[in-house]
Design a protein around this motif. Structure first.
Motif, mmCIF file in Angstrom:
data_model
loop_
_atom_site.group_PDB
_atom_site.id
_atom_site.type_symbol
_atom_site.label_atom_id
_atom_site.label_comp_id
_atom_site.label_asym_id
_atom_site.label_seq_id
_atom_site.Cartn_x
_atom_site.Cartn_y
_atom_site.Cartn_z
ATOM 1 N N ASN A 83 44.546 -7.623 2.295
ATOM 2 C CA ASN A 83 45.928 -7.171 2.480
ATOM 3 C C ASN A 83 46.185 -6.655 3.886
ATOM 4 O O ASN A 83 47.309 -6.733 4.394
ATOM 5 N N ARG A 84 45.154 -6.130 4.519
ATOM 6 C CA ARG A 84 45.302 -5.588 5.875
ATOM 7 C C ARG A 84 45.285 -6.694 6.929
ATOM 8 O O ARG A 84 45.602 -6.457 8.096
ATOM 9 N N GLY A 85 44.891 -7.905 6.510
ATOM 10 C CA GLY A 85 44.846 -9.007 7.458
ATOM 11 C C GLY A 85 43.612 -9.009 8.316
ATOM 12 O O GLY A 85 43.618 -9.592 9.410
ATOM 13 N N ASP A 86 42.525 -8.386 7.841
ATOM 14 C CA ASP A 86 41.296 -8.354 8.632
ATOM 15 C C ASP A 86 40.705 -9.759 8.752
ATOM 16 O O ASP A 86 40.910 -10.616 7.888
ATOM 17 N N ALA A 87 39.933 -9.956 9.806
ATOM 18 C CA ALA A 87 39.266 -11.243 10.002
ATOM 19 C C ALA A 87 38.391 -11.536 8.798
ATOM 20 O O ALA A 87 37.570 -10.708 8.405
ATOM 21 N N PRO A 88 38.563 -12.683 8.186
ATOM 22 C CA PRO A 88 37.840 -12.997 6.945
ATOM 23 C C PRO A 88 36.410 -13.424 7.216
ATOM 24 O O PRO A 88 36.040 -13.789 8.327
ATOM 25 N N ASP A 89 35.598 -13.406 6.160
ATOM 26 C CA ASP A 89 34.208 -13.822 6.246
ATOM 27 C C ASP A 89 33.971 -15.151 5.539
ATOM 28 O O ASP A 89 32.836 -15.521 5.310
ATOM 29 N N GLY A 90 35.007 -15.870 5.191
ATOM 30 C CA GLY A 90 34.819 -17.076 4.396
ATOM 31 C C GLY A 90 35.140 -18.366 5.101
ATOM 32 O O GLY A 90 35.449 -19.367 4.472
ATOM 33 N N GLY A 91 35.072 -18.371 6.434
ATOM 34 C CA GLY A 91 35.333 -19.602 7.153
ATOM 35 C C GLY A 91 36.804 -19.846 7.438
ATOM 36 O O GLY A 91 37.179 -20.910 7.916
ATOM 37 N N CYS A 92 37.674 -18.867 7.146
ATOM 38 C CA CYS A 92 39.091 -19.025 7.471
ATOM 39 C C CYS A 92 39.272 -19.030 8.982
ATOM 40 O O CYS A 92 38.509 -18.438 9.723
ATOM 41 N N VAL A 93 40.301 -19.688 9.416
ATOM 42 C CA VAL A 93 40.649 -19.680 10.830
ATOM 43 C C VAL A 93 41.702 -18.614 11.049
ATOM 44 O O VAL A 93 42.806 -18.681 10.506
ATOM 45 N N GLY A 94 41.359 -17.596 11.825
ATOM 46 C CA GLY A 94 42.315 -16.538 12.108
ATOM 47 C C GLY A 94 42.496 -15.584 10.953
ATOM 48 O O GLY A 94 41.865 -15.695 9.908
ATOM 49 N N ALA A 95 43.349 -14.615 11.147
ATOM 50 C CA ALA A 95 43.651 -13.626 10.120
ATOM 51 C C ALA A 95 45.080 -13.164 10.309
ATOM 52 O O ALA A 95 45.593 -13.131 11.421
ATOM 53 N N ALA A 96 45.722 -12.821 9.205
ATOM 54 C CA ALA A 96 47.105 -12.351 9.278
ATOM 55 C C ALA A 96 47.405 -11.525 8.043
ATOM 56 O O ALA A 96 46.827 -11.748 6.976
ATOM 57 N N VAL A 97 48.299 -10.577 8.192
ATOM 58 C CA VAL A 97 48.735 -9.773 7.052
ATOM 59 C C VAL A 97 49.570 -10.669 6.141
ATOM 60 O O VAL A 97 50.527 -11.307 6.591
#
Length: 570
Positions: free
Chosen positions: A261-275
């Motif tokens: 929910n905070r939009g932190d950088a993910p650990d699952g191979g996602c590209v980028g992060a966003a709220v």
């Protein structure tokens, strides 16, 4: 600072050896005491921290906080460098038992798993092996995080505010909140959180196998397939959740929910992060009987030839700091509930959580070893069988030699398939085809593993002589058709191993041609998952693409097959 970069497209069991080897090649070992860096500051002491892959991003943030805290007390000098790398629990615990040398099977843990860790941050306290006490110095409880049901706001559960803290069991909560879009859970084989949640769903392993199948596993499988979710841990599910923005609920930890929910950088191979948008935020529902995941820090002691005194001292200081106020505040900022510190921002309504958990309830402990074994046996009986087809590249480029000059890429790949086949469950099915100069050829029809699955693979692959081009798309079309032709509700998985791009000139297989089949691609040699065609094949089917370096092909493939095939053994 922690090792640069976030998680790439590789899963935890494949990425670990590659990152660790890269760290060694880049000089991430302990450096000599007393060396001087630029600006008159001593060269930072190197401390190796092995972390659970699902918490890698959070622990890198925490490590950076410790480095900054130490620098403030060293006149601005960066006195310590915590090299934080992902460590799959199976690899790490076996490495501890083997003294991090060369195992009985010839596996070199320093090469294939990574450097000797000075500190280990496992996913749960239950992962710490009881039979490695000669290496384990101390195990310190540092925080906890409850397992919750994360429900998207768009689902609009009736009376959801009251239900979020209602005193009902996890199965009852899933039935009440699941709704039209249902609930998904991480892969049992690859996620400690999924195994803990399953233990609760199975009443600590006492549920009848038929009920476990019909009441628990079938609904979870149905919604996993309907939503196109990958077979993976919670990070992989949340990556998909970011894309689909649907109403499906996810079983996960409160920390994972807060960071999503905070939009932190993910650990699952996602590209980028966003709220996420307000309607896509997950609201935490707290079941009454699900235990909290206990987070521990493990300090490890090695011979002086492998662990210098400075590194050992800083490792002990880091773990001690985690139990002091500055460290507890860093843990809290990462979304955990530290020992001795009340929950506060970011754990709160803004990020979908309820700070006053556990609502005056008793929090059950983590499942013990006996319960974990009973649950694993029950899951093996209750899960749907797997129908697997391996498409093995037999083009001419697979004749290239690996780091072992006596073995080609094809020979190493075939050996990895043999090793993986040895772990199939009795109800699983396996087939093998090759694709090269003679097109896509079926070597083994899809059939039950039988009494000698390794022999079947070895005998069928022995006569293959790699040559010619790479008809990749033909192999995918033919493999998907063969998998779909079989009866029943088996999980249909096509694993493609290739070191080249398609050379047929034909279009990529359509969604209709691959419907109902998850496609996993292992890219080696001259091709990578950066290739848009490979990425589309896997993402569109709910599968994944993995990059594997040719010099570490066998351990990478073995780890990948173990993760994808849920190899618990029936």
């Amino acid at each position: 600072a922690p090792a640069p970069g976030g998680r790439g497209p590789l899963p935890r069991r494949v990425l670990l050896p590659l990152l660790a080897a890269a760290g060694l090649l880049c000089g991430c070992g302990i450096q000599a005491d007393g060396a001087v860096a630029g600006g008159g500051c001593p060269t930072p002491a190197q401390v190796r921290v092995a972390a659970a892959p699902g918490g890698l991003g959070a622990y890198r943030e925490i490590a950076a906080g410790f480095e900054e805290w130490v620098a403030e007390r060293q006149h601005g000098c960066r006195a310590v460098d915590l090299y934080v790398y992902p460590a799959a629990v199976d690899d790490l615990t076996e490495g501890l038992r083997k003294g991090w040398g060369v195992g009985d099977d010839g596996r070199d843990y320093l090469r294939d798993v990574g450097p000797h860790p000075d500190v280990w941050l496992p996913a749960t306290a239950g992962e710490v092996p009881p039979d490695a006490r000669d290496v384990i110095d101390r195990v310190e409880l540092i925080a906890q995080t409850p397992i919750v049901l994360g429900v998207p706001a768009r689902a609009r559960v009736p009376g959801d505010e009251a239900r979020r803290r209602s005193n009902v069991s996890l199965p009852a909560l899933l039935a009440a909140v699941g709704g039209r879009d249902g609930v998904v859970r991480g892969d049992f084989a690859g996620s400690a959180v999924a195994r803990m949640a399953t233990a609760t769903l199975y009443r600590d392993g006492t549920l009848d196998p038929a009920a476990a199948r019909t009441e628990i596993e079938q609904p979870l499988e149905r919604f996993l397939d309907a939503g196109g979710y990958p077979v993976g841990d919670e990070a992989a599910l949340l990556c998909h959740q970011r894309r689909v923005r649907g109403g499906t609920a996810v079983l996960l930890t409160e920390q994972q929910l807060v960071r999503f929910n905070r939009g932190d950088a993910p650990d699952g191979g996602c590209v980028g992060a966003a709220v996420p948008a307000a309607v896509d935020q997950l609201h935490a529902f707290y079941p009454a009987t699900t235990p909290a995941v206990r987070q521990v820090a493990v300090t490890l002691t090695w011979p002086r030839s492998a662990q210098g005194g400075t590194a050992r001292s800083y490792a002990a200081w880091f773990v001690s700091w985690l139990r002091q106020k500055p460290g507890r505040q860093a843990l809290l900022r990462a979304g955990l509930r530290p020992t001795g510190l009340d929950a506060a921002d970011p754990i709160g309504p803004v990020n979908g959580a309820l700070a006053d958990w556990p609502f005056v309830r008793r929090v059950p402990g983590e499942p013990n070893a006996l319960t974990r074994r009973n649950v694993a046996e029950l899951y093996a009986a209750a899960r749907r069988p797997g129908r697997f087809l391996v498409a093995l590249d037999s083009s001419g480029s697979m004749n290239a030699v690996t780091a072992d000059p006596d073995r080609t890429r094809f020979e190493v790949a075939a050996a990895a398939v043999e090793q993986a086949a040895s772990r199939l469950g009795r109800r699983d099915e396996l087939g093998l085809l090759t694709f090269g100069g003679q097109g896509a050829r079926e070597l083994l029809p899809i059939a039950a593993a039988g009494d000698d699955p390794v022999g079947r693979v070895r005998r069928s692959a022995a006569a293959v002589r790699p040559a010619g081009d790479t008809p990749l798309y033909e192999a995918v079309r033919r493999g998907a058709a063969a998998l779909r032709a079989g009866p029943g509700d088996a999980q249909r998985t096509l694993v493609v191993l290739t070191d080249g791009k398609d050379t047929s000139g034909r279009p990529r297989p359509s969604a209709a041609q691959t419907a109902g089949v998850r496609i996993f691609v292992i890219a080696v040699g001259d091709v990578s998952c950066a290739d848009a065609a490979l990425a589309a094949l896997t993402t569109d089917s709910g599968g994944r693409c993995f990059d594997a370096g040719p010099d570490s092909l066998q351990p990478a493939l073995t780890s990948m097959f173990r993760a994808v095939w849920e190899m618990e053994g029936d």
